[in-house]
Design an enzyme around this catalytic site. Structure first.
Site, PDB file in Angstrom:
ATOM      1  N   HIS A 122     -23.625  -2.172  12.922  1.00  0.00           N
ATOM      2  CA  HIS A 122     -22.394  -2.486  12.201  1.00  0.00           C
ATOM      3  C   HIS A 122     -22.456  -3.910  11.642  1.00  0.00           C
ATOM      4  O   HIS A 122     -22.925  -4.830  12.320  1.00  0.00           O
ATOM      5  CB  HIS A 122     -21.188  -2.348  13.129  1.00  0.00           C
ATOM      6  CG  HIS A 122     -20.891  -0.945  13.515  1.00  0.00           C
ATOM      7  ND1 HIS A 122     -20.123  -0.103  12.733  1.00  0.00           N
ATOM      8  CD2 HIS A 122     -21.266  -0.212  14.597  1.00  0.00           C
ATOM      9  CE1 HIS A 122     -20.034   1.085  13.320  1.00  0.00           C
ATOM     10  NE2 HIS A 122     -20.724   1.044  14.449  1.00  0.00           N
ATOM     11  N   ALA A 169     -38.189   2.446  32.600  1.00  0.00           N
ATOM     12  CA  ALA A 169     -36.776   2.779  32.713  1.00  0.00           C
ATOM     13  C   ALA A 169     -35.912   1.526  32.614  1.00  0.00           C
ATOM     14  O   ALA A 169     -36.214   0.491  33.197  1.00  0.00           O
ATOM     15  CB  ALA A 169     -36.508   3.490  34.035  1.00  0.00           C
TER      16      ALA A 169
END
Length: 211
Positions: A122, A169
């Site tokens: 954005h 991870a």
């Protein structure tokens, strides 16, 4: 002039066509688009599977390709509203992944659970306007063949992960990961590389070095 160019150069017509495809202020297609339009524009190759509880927010004006024998598991969300989503042959997307195009994933890639890949950002620079009114910008995410992306990884817009990489991870990838590397951490850093001469994985001496 081609119809696509006519639409692009006519804002009112473009707005109307967009409304027929997408409800106002929503990011998912109308039901009729899903069942009667998308099948003619998108490629779902033989042997590929999209589980029933996956949210497919895909539109005909950008590409969606799912390669041969590829699998998209339950609770994933795929959105090609601002860029193509391309998934290669024999690639598996685990449960709960979010893919927002532009994203291109190669062949035989393993993506674990709850991974977020977003080729969208954005705009926020104008402090006098709400962020949601400033539009978006895109930069493609590329994951090359034969990678393993661990659970809860975040991959940001404009990054490339090279061939045969492992992303541990929980890592947050903000810059490119070179081929035959292992990256971990937030922000992600290279902790191992494959040494072609020694034919083994070697720890990076300064593991604090970020990408």
């Amino acid at each position: 002039m081609p119809i696509k160019e006519v639409v692009k150069t006519n804002p009112a017509l473009k707005k109307f066509i967009h409304w027929t495809l997408v409800p106002t202020k929503q990011a998912r297609p109308r039901t009729w688009v899903k069942f009667f339009v998308n099948p003619f524009f998108h490629q779902k190759k033989p042997g590929s599977i999209i589980r029933h509880r996956t949210r497919m927010d895909v539109f005909p004006f950008n590409r969606f390709v799912l390669g041969k024998n590829a699998v998209v598991e339950d609770f994933c969300t795929i959105n090609n509203g601002v860029g193509d989503v391309l998934i290669g042959d024999e690639t598996t997307l685990g449960m709960g992944n979010v893919l927002i195009g532009p994203v291109a994933i190669g062949k035989q890639v393993i993506v674990a659970q709850n991974v977020v890949m977003s080729g969208l950002n954005h705009n926020y620079e104008d402090v006098t306007r709400a962020i949601q009114l400033q539009g978006v910008k895109t930069a493609p995410i590329i994951i090359e063949d034969d990678c393993w992306i661990g659970a809860n990884v975040v991959i940001t817009a404009g990054t490339t992960i090279g061939k045969h990489c492992v992303v541990a991870a929980g890592a947050v990838v903000t810059k490119d990961v070179p081929a035959f590397s292992i990256a971990a951490g937030n922000p992600a850093r290279i902790i191992k590389k494959y040494d072609q001469e020694l034919q083994t994985w070697v720890k990076v001496k300064d593991a604090s070095f970020t990408l």
